[in-house]
Design a protein around this motif. Sequence first.
Motif, short mmCIF file in Angstrom:
data_model
loop_
_atom_site.label_atom_id
_atom_site.label_comp_id
_atom_site.label_asym_id
_atom_site.label_seq_id
_atom_site.Cartn_x
_atom_site.Cartn_y
_atom_site.Cartn_z
N ARG A 118 -41.20 63.99 -36.89
CA ARG A 118 -41.43 62.26 -36.40
C ARG A 118 -42.63 62.53 -35.97
O ARG A 118 -42.93 62.97 -35.16
N THR A 119 -43.83 61.27 -36.60
CA THR A 119 -45.18 61.02 -35.31
C THR A 119 -44.40 60.55 -33.87
O THR A 119 -43.47 60.08 -34.38
N GLY A 120 -44.96 61.14 -33.73
CA GLY A 120 -44.84 60.88 -31.51
C GLY A 120 -44.02 61.19 -31.44
O GLY A 120 -42.83 61.22 -29.81
N ASP A 121 -42.75 63.01 -31.79
CA ASP A 121 -41.85 63.39 -31.25
C ASP A 121 -42.36 64.02 -29.75
O ASP A 121 -43.35 64.62 -30.48
N LEU A 122 -41.43 64.10 -28.89
CA LEU A 122 -42.53 64.88 -27.82
C LEU A 122 -41.04 66.40 -27.64
O LEU A 122 -40.16 65.96 -27.49
N PHE A 123 -41.82 67.16 -27.18
CA PHE A 123 -40.68 68.18 -26.96
C PHE A 123 -41.70 69.00 -25.71
O PHE A 123 -42.71 69.10 -25.84
N ALA A 124 -40.89 69.37 -24.59
CA ALA A 124 -40.86 69.76 -23.58
C ALA A 124 -40.74 71.46 -23.19
O ALA A 124 -39.89 72.16 -23.83
N SER A 125 -41.22 71.74 -22.57
CA SER A 125 -41.04 73.44 -22.38
C SER A 125 -39.60 73.90 -21.17
O SER A 125 -38.79 74.93 -21.48
N GLY A 126 -38.95 72.74 -21.06
CA GLY A 126 -38.22 73.58 -19.55
C GLY A 126 -39.12 73.45 -18.21
O GLY A 126 -40.37 73.84 -18.31
N THR A 127 -38.40 73.79 -17.77
CA THR A 127 -39.43 74.31 -16.06
C THR A 127 -39.96 75.23 -15.99
O THR A 127 -40.00 76.61 -16.16
N VAL A 128 -41.17 75.06 -15.89
CA VAL A 128 -41.85 75.85 -15.10
C VAL A 128 -42.53 77.06 -14.20
O VAL A 128 -42.43 76.71 -12.84
N SER A 129 -41.07 78.26 -14.20
CA SER A 129 -41.67 79.01 -13.30
C SER A 129 -41.75 80.59 -13.16
O SER A 129 -42.04 80.82 -14.20
N GLY A 130 -42.31 81.03 -12.01
CA GLY A 130 -42.46 82.19 -11.98
C GLY A 130 -41.83 83.19 -11.34
O GLY A 130 -41.20 82.95 -10.87
N PRO A 131 -42.81 84.52 -11.04
CA PRO A 131 -41.82 85.33 -10.50
C PRO A 131 -42.05 85.07 -8.75
O PRO A 131 -40.95 85.46 -7.85
N ASP A 132 -42.50 84.96 -8.56
CA ASP A 132 -43.18 84.69 -6.64
C ASP A 132 -42.43 83.07 -6.38
O ASP A 132 -42.43 81.88 -6.92
N PRO A 133 -42.02 83.32 -5.04
CA PRO A 133 -41.30 82.27 -3.94
C PRO A 133 -42.38 80.50 -4.41
O PRO A 133 -41.80 80.05 -4.36
N ASP A 134 -43.62 81.08 -4.36
CA ASP A 134 -44.11 79.88 -4.67
C ASP A 134 -44.63 79.53 -5.80
O ASP A 134 -45.28 78.90 -5.76
N GLN A 135 -44.15 80.16 -6.82
CA GLN A 135 -44.98 79.31 -8.25
C GLN A 135 -42.91 78.83 -9.40
O GLN A 135 -42.74 79.09 -10.05
N LEU A 136 -42.09 78.31 -8.50
CA LEU A 136 -40.91 77.73 -8.66
C LEU A 136 -41.30 76.21 -8.72
O LEU A 136 -41.48 75.35 -7.32
N GLY A 137 -40.87 76.51 -9.90
CA GLY A 137 -40.97 74.30 -10.60
C GLY A 137 -39.68 73.64 -10.24
O GLY A 137 -39.76 72.43 -10.53
N CYS A 138 -39.04 73.84 -9.38
CA CYS A 138 -38.08 73.03 -9.35
C CYS A 138 -37.25 73.10 -7.72
O CYS A 138 -37.81 74.54 -7.56
N LEU A 139 -37.11 72.39 -6.87
CA LEU A 139 -36.46 71.99 -5.68
C LEU A 139 -35.08 73.20 -5.72
O LEU A 139 -34.29 73.80 -4.66
N LEU A 140 -34.22 72.83 -6.84
CA LEU A 140 -32.94 73.79 -6.88
C LEU A 140 -33.28 75.19 -6.54
O LEU A 140 -33.11 75.98 -6.06
N GLU A 141 -35.08 75.81 -7.61
CA GLU A 141 -35.20 76.89 -7.04
C GLU A 141 -35.25 77.28 -6.20
O GLU A 141 -35.46 78.42 -5.20
N LEU A 142 -36.69 75.76 -5.29
CA LEU A 142 -37.22 76.41 -3.79
C LEU A 142 -36.11 76.75 -2.88
O LEU A 142 -36.66 76.96 -1.55
N THR A 143 -34.92 75.98 -3.16
CA THR A 143 -34.73 76.17 -2.08
C THR A 143 -33.19 76.68 -2.04
O THR A 143 -31.82 76.51 -1.31
N GLN A 144 -32.60 77.48 -3.29
CA GLN A 144 -32.06 78.34 -3.75
C GLN A 144 -30.67 77.57 -3.88
O GLN A 144 -29.23 77.96 -3.22
#
Length: 400
Positions: free
Chosen positions: A335-361
């Motif tokens: 439908r027009t106006g549907d929004l879909f999101a990628s999910g948390t964006v994270s990379g392989p390195d410690p400074d590339q994590l997209g949420c505090l759950l990951e950043l603080t283990q």
Amino acid sequence: MPEQSPFDLAEGDPFGPHNLPYGVFSTADAPDRRRLGVRYGNQVLDLSALPSALPAAIHPHAELLAAPTLNPLLAAGRPVWQQIRAAVHTAVTDPAHHDEVAPLFHPLDGVTLHLPFEVADYVDFYASEHHATNVGRIFRPNDAALTPNWKHLPIGYHGRAGTVVVTGTPVVRPHGQRKAPADEAPSFGPSVRLDIEAEVGFVVGAPSTLHEPVAQGAFRDHVFGVCLLNDWSARDIQAWEYVPLGPFLGKSFATSVSAWITPLDALDEARTPPPARDFPLLPYLDDADAEPGGIDIRIEVRINGETVSRPPFSAMYWTAAQQLAHMTVNGASLRTGDLFASGTVSGPDPDQLGCLLELTQGKGPYLQDGDEVTLTAWAPGPEGARIGLGEVTGRILPAG
């Protein structure tokens, strides 16, 4: 000093003529009148008034541009999107039109920005292998990090469209049930593990027909543009509720999006191949012969002004075209106006994590009342330009 022309941009401005993102604004003298606008540098071009300045090029679309939300323009389809984008580009770059166009600008700091489109449905995916692996190790330390289906299909869930809010909207700490592993019984109260998720959102324009799947090759015909998105997450509520069906109250209290939607065409120079897949995909998800489905978007996450992460969207395992194909393969319509999101964006390195759950283990600290989170991003553009995505900011308010 003479007043600076709205057409004069600072060198390297990420909101130049190669970008031209769309939004909705109002002014102090007409606070109840919402208008479509295009950001150009630190100015907003009033699209509702543009047909009077460029009648030959844009007048046929005057009704779309006079709407108080982007939805009519989204529904018009890609040929119209391209015609209007070309006309706006001419308006800001051709000196022959500057006298007529200059009065249509408003300073960005003098307008109020609104949610740019009416959200029809909201779907959130789980498309980063790095994020999914890290979270799996935290939540299921004695099992495989990735579930057996993860590399066969883009996992997602339906969220609540009515709680998608524009950047700057405060986020109230949610209440809910939570139960730590050592607790004998669940308790109820404000979340104590409030988190962020740095994501990229995709806005659907042209709808599709029920029972007719949308193939990856039709992605550009249906998806209008891209925005930054913060999927706020109450980890303690989520951990207790998400077995066996998945996220619900731990996610549905707020999702923040940018006030600006960057057209897909502005990101052509940023297209990049996704990471290599481990084994063959089913035909409807196979993109081996498709145009590069990844996008090189470079995100920065700041908490209270301090940069805590720089997640790379180019590292995402599943592309937006694959996500669109998967969420319609069963015949579900767009439908027009549907929004879909990628999910948390994270990379392989410690400074590339997209949420505090990951950043603080998983150990925290998580967000405190009063904390302000800001997402910004840019992508490579033509001729060395940067394409800026509108920022997403939210401040945490105490539970009511």
